[in-house]
Design an enzyme around this catalytic site. Structure first.
Site, PDB file in Angstrom:
ATOM      1  N   ASP A 189       0.846  -1.230   0.044  1.00 54.47           N
ATOM      2  CA  ASP A 189       0.093   0.082   0.012  1.00 54.47           C
ATOM      3  C   ASP A 189       0.768   1.209   0.064  1.00 54.47           C
ATOM      4  O   ASP A 189       1.820   1.315   0.632  1.00 54.47           O
ATOM      5  CB  ASP A 189      -0.813   0.059   1.220  1.00 54.47           C
ATOM      6  CG  ASP A 189      -1.917  -1.019   0.997  1.00 54.47           C
ATOM      7  OD1 ASP A 189      -2.776  -0.832  -0.066  1.00 54.47           O
ATOM      8  OD2 ASP A 189      -2.179  -1.850   2.079  1.00 54.47           O
ATOM      9  N   ASP A 236      -7.156  -5.150  -4.966  1.00 52.78           N
ATOM     10  CA  ASP A 236      -7.510  -4.635  -3.633  1.00 52.78           C
ATOM     11  C   ASP A 236      -8.453  -3.349  -3.909  1.00 52.78           C
ATOM     12  O   ASP A 236      -9.123  -3.055  -2.604  1.00 52.78           O
ATOM     13  CB  ASP A 236      -6.205  -4.275  -2.906  1.00 52.78           C
ATOM     14  CG  ASP A 236      -6.313  -4.183  -1.345  1.00 52.78           C
ATOM     15  OD1 ASP A 236      -7.414  -5.078  -0.935  1.00 52.78           O
ATOM     16  OD2 ASP A 236      -5.719  -3.400  -0.905  1.00 52.78           O
ATOM     17  N   HIS A 295      -5.668   3.137  -3.633  1.00 56.71           N
ATOM     18  CA  HIS A 295      -6.889   2.733  -3.149  1.00 56.71           C
ATOM     19  C   HIS A 295      -7.084   2.913  -1.737  1.00 56.71           C
ATOM     20  O   HIS A 295      -8.282   2.848  -1.000  1.00 56.71           O
ATOM     21  CB  HIS A 295      -7.237   1.180  -3.588  1.00 56.71           C
ATOM     22  CG  HIS A 295      -6.271   0.286  -3.109  1.00 56.71           C
ATOM     23  ND1 HIS A 295      -5.332  -0.077  -3.887  1.00 56.71           N
ATOM     24  CD2 HIS A 295      -6.195  -0.475  -1.954  1.00 56.71           C
ATOM     25  CE1 HIS A 295      -4.626  -0.844  -3.460  1.00 56.71           C
ATOM     26  NE2 HIS A 295      -5.350  -1.298  -2.103  1.00 56.71           N
TER      27      HIS A 295
END
Length: 984
Positions: A2, A115, A384
């Site tokens: 991430d 994701d 995201h």
């Protein structure tokens, strides 16, 4: 990995991300059969630029060349699909692809969108346009995934655009219920399964290399149990797919930072299974995604076709609808879009400057550094867990810091491009003044206004001033229509509303004369109207027994708005073109969220959950009307309690008069103020109308195309599961009328009752779920937010011509740049600066999506570039300032409008002649890395076309070298080379 979320990029790089690339590079080099796929380019580029040794770089080049290290997606991030705008999705892909192609000569051809919280139908279209052969997603509704597994329909060919159809269809694979991670349950161990390097430690990696929760090593004693667990899972998954090739993802979030431990356990386990394949009925091999999809492609099966439906919204359980994040962190969503808009404007302005003044005083390297910093920041926040608002507070602060710092740098660039002398002949705006003699009571301020669109526009800009009187003049000294009034948000400032007319990609300078004293005469007052407000008494909701008796009209050439003095709310709107009156009212409602997991479902960063319907968010309303000649403004203030001194919410509605050559009066410009909210409150703006829409709503997918959203009933959680993302626009309609909202940032939107359109504008939440508390993901957002929506009402035919363009005009409003503070008068020696003023104008259904100097340096010939990459020479290349990237998008859907939904033929040389003389046009893939003539994506057999033929991209080029025909919803990308040999 991430790019943000719980930890900042810097924290992640230190704790694990850099170690992933260092250790994987070393481990892949030890055995030829090992493979690895890499997704987010932000971490890889940071590692490449700041951590990787020369030895690492040599190894990576070899691994990439051999196909054993494969870049998947290749964008800066794995972008969100619900609340991102297509312009920003394209940007972040282009940034990553440009780096990969320049550095390694590779072009990603597969996605790994595992994701994002739901899947948009725009994403597969963009990936197809970028040259991808297959698309992979994971997060779709739990009940839908279960059904698709049972039917073996998790793989299909997706026609994401109803206009482009098979032209940009793409094979799509949905991960099964185990998603993108290796199964963690081991029947023979308490440790997580198959994660031998354990769990990443923050803030520092352990010095002894021992991480928490490391799986049991693969030994003679454990290997059979591991093999049996793995084989059982493989066989379970195999039943859900049509071929006997199973994609088994080995890894998860934050894995492979100690990859020697991983590979040293994976290798013997795989060897054991293959040695006993007769017993297990399974063989296993390391694979990249391209190897897997190549195998599926060669299976020669005929696949089902999915139309343009998307997979939004997304639910994981009956009471877990991931529709809350559509509205989470409204401020971040707004700043991200503002930064994107500023970047687009700066790119176009620098491109014009570079072509017109190749030897001008603005150093191109310095300019490109400023632009690249903002490209990086805007790309980064598309992650995201970025623009979604689902990150921890410190990560939200990181995104905002990166965006605002980069925006400041680009504002410096703006100033330099406009203010520095372009050559010795033409004086600059700063050096062409001298003091006038005599006594003056006025001060003067100069403002530059730049139109970043390739359309001629007439619009209203707002300049905040601290003087009660102002007159506005253009470069030639002619007075300009304006209006001044006290600001709605402040008692010490005034809004100066100025009507500006600008050509496409054109800038103009305006002079504002300011004074505290009342002016007299045309020379002093110009054409400025001083507007005064009329305040209406506060009305209590409990006194609403009789309403509609005292209606006040506010008129423009397009509308008659009626406001009810018995409620101080909007009562109705008549659109005058067809003389049709529609009951319309607007106010604020609140959903009250539960914060205690022991009591019931909760709302958080991601999830919207409510036990009941919304309740009225106010007990009294005040109204002020400011009648004007440029705009009339209605200010409504909503008070939580009848006697509160400060309002909780406000709506400011600007009703423009008809002005200029094109009527913009269709646009009702609304700005709202909300916050700070009470805890566990989710606020909606509810627009209630007499339209009979049967609770059916239309919302946009990433600003690209409209999706029909019929109201659906579920056993549980029906309210939250009927919320949808609105990135640019949403509307409701019946047979006679359509009500449209276009937005400056993403929100959640729903139609909970017939005739209703409600927009979730702000959320503030706290809950006691240990997972949320541990990661600080409770969304205790105490900010004040001021989003903007533009509202239109009319027939379907009238609004269909408007709303796509209106959404673009809201996103790319003129850049207003004051170039000095109010000061004593100066006088221009020259009436104009030396910057080109010719306008660049596209037809009304085409939008200039990009005009930039990317700076990536690679040959347009793939073979030549590969030869350079593989030559072993020092590949540090200087930026290419002569290659211009041009993208043009057809805004309209096939069949959407009789006039505007048609193919358009333009001559690029003629369109761009105001910028310079076009020498060469090369058509490229969406991100610029393919010559479209050489791009042949895989053609998959489908039930509606079982024969495999070569997949032509169907681009239409005229016989003339510079003529292009652009069809509905096409996005066409070109490299343009201009003749920069100028005679001064």
């Amino acid at each position: 990995m991430d790019v943000g979320w719980v930890y900042t990029v810097q924290e992640s790089m230190h704790a694990y991300a850099a170690n992933v690339y260092s250790s994987v590079t070393e481990e892949l080099s030890k055995a030829k059969d090992r493979r690895f796929i890499s997704v987010e380019q932000e971490f890889f580029r940071l590692w490449w630029d700041t951590v990787a040794t020369n030895s690492h770089k040599r190894q990576v080049r070899q691994l990439v060349k051999e196909g054993r290290l494969e870049f998947i997606i290749g964008g800066q991030v794995m972008h969100d699909e619900a609340v991102t705008d297509l312009e920003d999705e394209i940007l972040q892909m282009t940034e990553g692809h440009g780096f990969l192609y320049e550095t390694f000569g590779v072009r990603p051809q597969f996605s790994w969108h595992v994701d994002p919280f739901g899947a948009s139908a725009t994403t597969p279209v963009l990936f197809a346009l970028a040259g991808f052969n297959a698309h992979l997603i994971s997060r779709i509704d739990y009940d839908l995934k279960d059904t698709m597994q049972k039917k073996q329909s998790l793989q299909f060919v997706w026609k994401g655009s109803p206009s482009l159809k098979e032209k940009q269809q793409i094979f799509t694979h949905i991960m099964d219920q185990f998603s993108y991670c290796t199964p963690s349950y081991l029947p023979f161990s308490n440790s997580s399964g198959f994660y031998w390097n354990g769990i990443a430690l923050f803030p520092n990696p352990p010095k002894d290399g021992v991480y928490p929760n490391m799986s049991l090593p693969v030994t003679k004693e454990t290997v059979h149990a591991y093999a049996q667990t793995m084989v059982d899972n493989i066989k379970k998954r195999a039943a859900w797919f049509r071929t006997n090739h199973v994609l088994w993802p080995w890894g998860c979030d934050k894995q492979f930072y100690n990859s020697s431990v991983q590979f040293n356990n994976m290798d013997p386990l795989m060897k054991y299974i293959n040695q006993n394949s007769n017993e297990f009925g399974v063989t296993v091999q390391y694979s990249t995604l391209s190897e897997y999809f190549q195998t599926i492609y060669q299976s020669d099966l005929v696949w089902e076709v999915r139309g343009s439906e998307d997979f939004l919204p997304y639910s994981t359980e009956p009471y877990q609808a991931w529709t809350g994040f559509y509205a989470s962190r409204n401020v971040l969503k707004g700043v991200a879009r503002q930064a994107s808009s500023l970047l687009h404007a700066a790119e176009t302005l620098f491109t014009r400057y570079r072509i017109s003044f190749p030897d001008g005083p603005v150093a191109p390297d310095w300019a490109l550094t400023k632009l690249r910093a903002l490209r990086w920041a805007v790309s980064e926040v598309q992650h995201h867990d970025g623009i979604t608002g689902t990150e921890s507070p410190k990560v939200a602060d990181m995104y905002l810091q990166h965006l605002t710092q980069a925006m400041m740098g680009v504002e410096e660039l703006f100033a330099a491009l406009i203010l520095l002398p372009h050559n010795i002949v033409v004086p600059s705006l700063l050096t062409s003044h001298y003091h006038r003699k005599g006594v003056h009571h006025t001060l003067e301020q100069h403002v530059i206004v730049y139109n970043p669109l390739a359309w001629n526009i007439t619009t209203i800009i707002n300049v905040t001033v601290t003087f009660m009187n102002a007159a506005v003049f253009d470069e030639d000294g002619r007075p300009v229509s304006a209006q001044i009034q006290r600001s709605a948000q402040s008692n010490v400032t005034y809004d100066l509303l100025v009507v500006v007319e600008l050509g496409g990609l054109q800038q103009r300078k305006y002079l504002i004369k300011l004074s505290d004293k009342s002016c007299s005469g045309r020379s002093r007052c110009g054409r400025t109207y001083s507007a005064k407000g009329v305040l209406f008494d506060r009305v209590r909701v409990q006194d609403w027994a009789k309403t509609g008796r005292r209606l006040l009209p506010v008129l423009s050439e397009c509308y008659k708005l009626m406001f009810d003095q018995d409620t101080n709310l909007l009562h109705s709107i008549t659109y005058l073109e067809e003389k049709r009156r529609v009951r319309v009212t607007q106010d604020f409602w609140e959903y009250h969220a539960n914060g205690d997991v022991k009591v019931g479902p909760i709302s958080d960063n991601y999830i919207f959950s409510t036990n009941g319907s919304a309740v009225r968010a106010y007990q009294a309303v005040e109204m002020e009307i400011v009648p004007g000649k440029i705009v009339s403004e209605i200010r409504q203030y909503f008070y939580r309690d009848e006697s509160d001194k400060d309002y909780a919410y406000s709506i400011t509605t600007r009703v423009p008069e008809c002005f200029g050559t094109r009527p913009r009066c269709h646009r009702l410009e609304q700005t709202y103020s909300l916050g700070p909210l009470p805890l566990n409150t989710e606020v909606v703006l509810r627009t209630t109308t007499a339209l009979n829409n049967n609770r059916t709503l239309f919302t946009d997918d990433n600003g690209y195309q409209m999706m029909k959203r019929p109201y659906r009933k579920f056993i549980n959680n029906t309210l939250a599961r009927n919320y949808f993302p609105m990135v640019r626009m949403a509307y409701i309609e019946d047979d006679l009328s359509r009500l449209v909202l276009v937005s400056d940032r993403a929100h959640g939107v729903s139609s909970q009752a017939s005739g209703q359109l409600e927009v979730m504008l702000h959320r503030r939440l706290w809950n006691n779920l240990p997972w949320n508390l541990g990661y600080n993901l409770t969304l205790n957002d105490s900010s004040v937010v001021r989003p903007t929506l533009w509202m239109m009402l009319g027939s379907g035919n009238t609004t269909s011509k408007l709303y796509q363009r209106e959404a673009v005009e809201l996103q790319h409003r003129p850049v207003v740049m004051p170039i000095d503070q109010p000061q004593k008068p100066w006088q221009d020696k020259e009436s104009r600066g030396g910057f080109p003023v010719q306008s660049v104008v596209l037809p009304p259904n085409l939008h200039l999506l990009s005009l930039s100097v990317p700076g990536w340096n690679y040959s347009s010939s793939h073979d030549i570039h590969l030869g350079h990459v593989h030559s072993g020479e020092d590949l540090h290349s200087e930026p290419d300032f002569d290659r211009v990237l041009l993208r043009i998008m057809h805004l309209f859907e096939e069949g959407g409008d009789p006039e505007l939904s048609t193919p358009v033929t333009i001559n690029l040389k003629e369109v761009l002649q105001a910028i310079g003389e076009v020498k060469v046009v090369e058509e490229r893939s969406l991100t610029g890395t393919w010559d479209v003539a050489s791009l042949q994506r895989w053609k998959w057999k489908t039930v509606d076309n079982p024969e495999t033929t070569k997949n032509k991209e169907f681009w239409s080029r005229g016989e003339e070298a510079f003529t292009v025909t652009i069809s509905p919803k096409e996005i066409r990308t070109f490299f343009i080379h201009f003749n920069t040999d100028k005679d001064f």
